[in-house]
Design an enzyme around this catalytic site. Structure first.
Site, PDB file in Angstrom:
ATOM      1  N   HIS A 142     -53.768  13.994 -12.241  1.00 18.46           N
ATOM      2  CA  HIS A 142     -53.212  12.392 -11.907  1.00 18.46           C
ATOM      3  C   HIS A 142     -54.627  11.446 -11.631  1.00 18.46           C
ATOM      4  O   HIS A 142     -54.547  10.531 -12.237  1.00 18.46           O
ATOM      5  CB  HIS A 142     -52.393  12.578 -10.650  1.00 18.46           C
ATOM      6  N   GLN A 165       0.920  -1.228  -0.100  1.00 20.12           N
ATOM      7  CA  GLN A 165      -0.050  -0.005   0.107  1.00 20.12           C
ATOM      8  C   GLN A 165       0.961   1.280   0.027  1.00 20.12           C
ATOM      9  O   GLN A 165       0.657   2.411  -0.829  1.00 20.12           O
ATOM     10  CB  GLN A 165      -0.840  -0.056   1.044  1.00 20.12           C
ATOM     11  N   HIS A 170       2.329   2.715  -3.211  1.00 23.71           N
ATOM     12  CA  HIS A 170       1.425   3.513  -4.155  1.00 23.71           C
ATOM     13  C   HIS A 170       1.634   5.029  -4.254  1.00 23.71           C
ATOM     14  O   HIS A 170       1.789   5.660  -5.420  1.00 23.71           O
ATOM     15  CB  HIS A 170      -0.023   3.483  -3.919  1.00 23.71           C
ATOM     16  N   ASP A 209      -5.349  -6.430  -6.309  1.00 23.25           N
ATOM     17  CA  ASP A 209      -4.978  -5.505  -7.313  1.00 23.25           C
ATOM     18  C   ASP A 209      -4.692  -6.002  -9.016  1.00 23.25           C
ATOM     19  O   ASP A 209      -4.956  -5.148  -9.724  1.00 23.25           O
ATOM     20  CB  ASP A 209      -3.372  -5.012  -6.884  1.00 23.25           C
ATOM     21  N   GLU A 242     -10.550   1.231   2.285  1.00 23.26           N
ATOM     22  CA  GLU A 242     -10.663   0.619   0.870  1.00 23.26           C
ATOM     23  C   GLU A 242     -10.307  -0.826   1.022  1.00 23.26           C
ATOM     24  O   GLU A 242     -10.982  -1.766   0.355  1.00 23.26           O
ATOM     25  CB  GLU A 242     -10.029   1.447   0.128  1.00 23.26           C
TER      26      GLU A 242
END
Lengths: 440, 440
Positions: free
Chosen positions: B418, B258, B261, B359, B325
């Protein structure tokens, strides 16, 4: 009446264009100011704004509801029966939408799952104004109930006496809505998004409203980590496709049903029959005179459009190009045209399916994408009250099976640690006893 | 290391807070200026901006692709095999998500349907930068292909020589993407949203990007009748739950996956074992030194968090509160904890399920809600490339069955037309011969 084939491309586009939604900086500033007030002054701001805009002097925004039995005693038996029937049908249609979880072994030892969960908390906004809207309570509330949302919060502005309509209270009670707050406008949306001492914030905000409400929904949806919202707003609209055998009395009634919603409502008739168009126009004038909201309907009808096409296939093309919120198909063998009608929020098939059926009681949701958004947003449904997430479980064998692919893609993208997370596992002897283990 | 139970509520909240996404007026102004340029100068603006930002002097933004055979000759057999395997798995998992239409007779003669259709046109943005991202092409492209989207448009910035990576071209070809444009940044998003002579506008825009791209997506999504976008953006993040038996080598590798990134990546370890936390920290230091992107990973690791809980149930609560996440669960009987882990974008179960599997190649989608949006947005899936709409058909009998409910609700809401749309149909004798007709 416009003859479609005599128009060039640009004229056709203009004919199908919606009224411009102007970027209104003043509105935007007023709304962001209200949001700031709620952010920093919480309940105090809510009470002050409710007094200012709704004329109600409250000591608390919380509405203390009584039992279902007591609330049902406040409305007529007729309206109770109508709400009950609508609720049953809406529930039935939305229950049928309950999603199946998905589980796939994409490669030996690699199990991927798609799971669904209800949103934990939802805010349902119900406008005030001259008439109560119990139908919108049902459309949002019953769907949230079927989804299983734990917290269902309803905000609606009170009248001057601090009261709300019994029809709304009854519909809310049916849907299991336990939190009702007497607050409307942008301040209600701000409270749902940011939270106050009285109102805990929610995960997603649903519901129609005036320009302040829709601007507030837009603004709070951009707050980092803020709430989601249901869909972008726009004026309501109907497109009717009718052929020579359609009944102009029904067609006119459907156009007027749309027109009475608001002066900015769009009503479009597309037909391959000039006689039907002329007869419908006459019916519109005749029926219009009888309506209590005729001033509003008249304004909407003034910019209604009557389009004559060379054949019914061309009418389908016009409809697909417009992408109406409501599409009513009153032609012979209407059902057979469904495969060709690719772009609408909700389609009403045949002469016995007026828009008002879907607005109230058939079971479909009346919260629909309008303003051309039918092409890229969905009709409100159970899925909007749930979230999807994925799960994956690999066995040692599974990781072996796709390990090279992961490592080679990590190399191609220059991400060493991604490679290492696989390589270290496959090299390791630390957990040798577990290597035979399954994904399950 | 932070000991969860020693923190008060506010300290706990602060520990789980994400870095602020500042409202950046300068960025916003630059992006809106680029959007205006593309709006008024079209392709000319795209070419000028591509020269300015990417250093490539093009005569056309359109990329003329060769055949699949020719493109596959441009990449190594190893990478081709990896892309092929990932593509197969992603397709397989997303095909299993294909939705069922729903048809319910909610009351006798009242048939309601929920139907699904692919979005007609989708724009897929693939960032440029130092490394190509064929995996993102697969995540977006294969899903659009399975959904059946007729137009799949890929935009990606070219290098100085006007070229794009062969890996991206090959992945795009596999996914049946026939339109590739050499344009990146906010200008690509503007072109997809507004259209130019070369690039017809699309219904929805997907894909990651830098702050200019994400700001541009936000801005164009607010254009009236403009495109939809996939989801709000935020820095990527992982939370690992590990117990005393977890392997610190694997835990550290996942945290670093992680961290590499980006400097703003969030890596959180929650454990009930102090020994595991300490061993993981040592492993992080050791593994970090070997990474090519160690400078980036180092910055992310500096604000990583190690949280010690009193027991594993408390670790679940911390995770649910954070809403990561990516959530990796490396504990004994990890699968049994799934029902308690209610709030994450994608969950990785057990020690053989590293984040890099999802991933790249397991089949799940790597486009996931981050920044706390896991609670109210969904992991990207087939549903995001489709739209839902409803159909209803009533027979005369059906309209009779729910007619009173419609009319009574219309009365309650003060909408005469209506009511009339039903009353006129039920009174009418004009179509008496059709009254026996069925909904079908």
């Amino acid at each position: 009446m416009q003859i479609w084939s005599t128009l060039n491309n640009q004229q056709q586009q203009n004919l199908l264009s919606r009224p411009a939604m102007a970027d209104n900086q003043k509105l935007s500033d007023i709304v962001s100011d209200i949001i700031e007030q709620v952010k920093y002054q919480g309940d105090e701001a809510l009470l002050a704004l409710t007094e200012k805009f709704d004329g109600a002097k409250l000591t608390s925004v919380k509405f203390d509801e009584v039992s279902l039995e007591e609330v049902s005693g406040l409305i007529s038996a007729k309206v109770k029966k109508a709400i009950d029937q609508a609720y049953t049908n809406i529930k039935s249609f939305h229950q049928a939408q309950y999603p199946q979880d998905v589980k796939v072994e994409t490669a030996p030892g690699v199990v991927c799952e798609l799971k669904h969960a209800p949103l934990a908390s939802v805010g349902l906004y119900i406008p005030g104004g001259t008439a109560p809207l119990p139908s919108t309570v049902l459309m949002l509330g019953a769907t949230a109930q079927v989804a299983g949302c734990a917290r269902k919060v309803l905000c609606t502005p009170p009248n001057k006496d601090g009261q709300i309509a019994s029809e709304i209270r009854y519909a809310a009670k049916l849907c299991g809505i336990d939190e009702i707050y007497l607050v409307g406008g942008a301040q209600a949306i701000a409270a749902l998004a940011l939270g106050t001492d009285s109102i805990a914030k929610v995960d997603k905000i649903f519901g129609p409203g005036n320009s302040f409400v829709t601007e507030a929904k837009q603004q709070v949806s951009r707050i980092p980590a803020g709430p989601a919202i249901d869909m972008p707003a726009g004026p309501s609209e109907v497109l009717v496709i009718a052929d020579k055998d359609a009944n102009p009395v029904y067609v006119a009634a459907d156009l007027l049903s749309q027109a009475e919603h608001g002066a900015d409502s769009q009503a479009v008739l597309v037909s391959d029959s000039e006689a039907l168009i002329e007869a419908t126009k006459q019916q519109v004038s005749a029926q219009l005179a009888t309506l209590s909201r005729k001033d509003i309907a008249q304004q909407a009808i003034q910019h209604s459009r009557y389009i004559l096409t060379g054949n019914i296939e061309q009418a389908f093309e016009v409809s697909n190009s417009y992408g109406p919120e409501h599409l009513i198909v009153q032609i012979e063998n209407a059902r057979e045209s469904l495969d060709k009608l690719t772009n609408a929020g909700s389609i009403f098939v045949g002469q016995w399916s007026p828009e008002s059926a879907g607005d109230y009681a058939s079971g479909t949701n009346h919260v629909l994408p309008t303003y051309g958004y039918a092409r890229n947003y969905s009709s409100l449904g159970l899925a909007d009250f749930m979230r999807r997430y994925t799960v994956q479980e690999l066995s040692y064998l599974g990781l072996q099976n796709i390990g090279d692919a992961i490592m080679d893609l990590a190399d191609a993208e220059g991400l060493d640690a991604h490679r290492q997370a696989v390589a270290l596992r496959l090299q390791s002897d630390l957990c040798a006893e577990n290597k035979g283990g399954n994904a399950s």
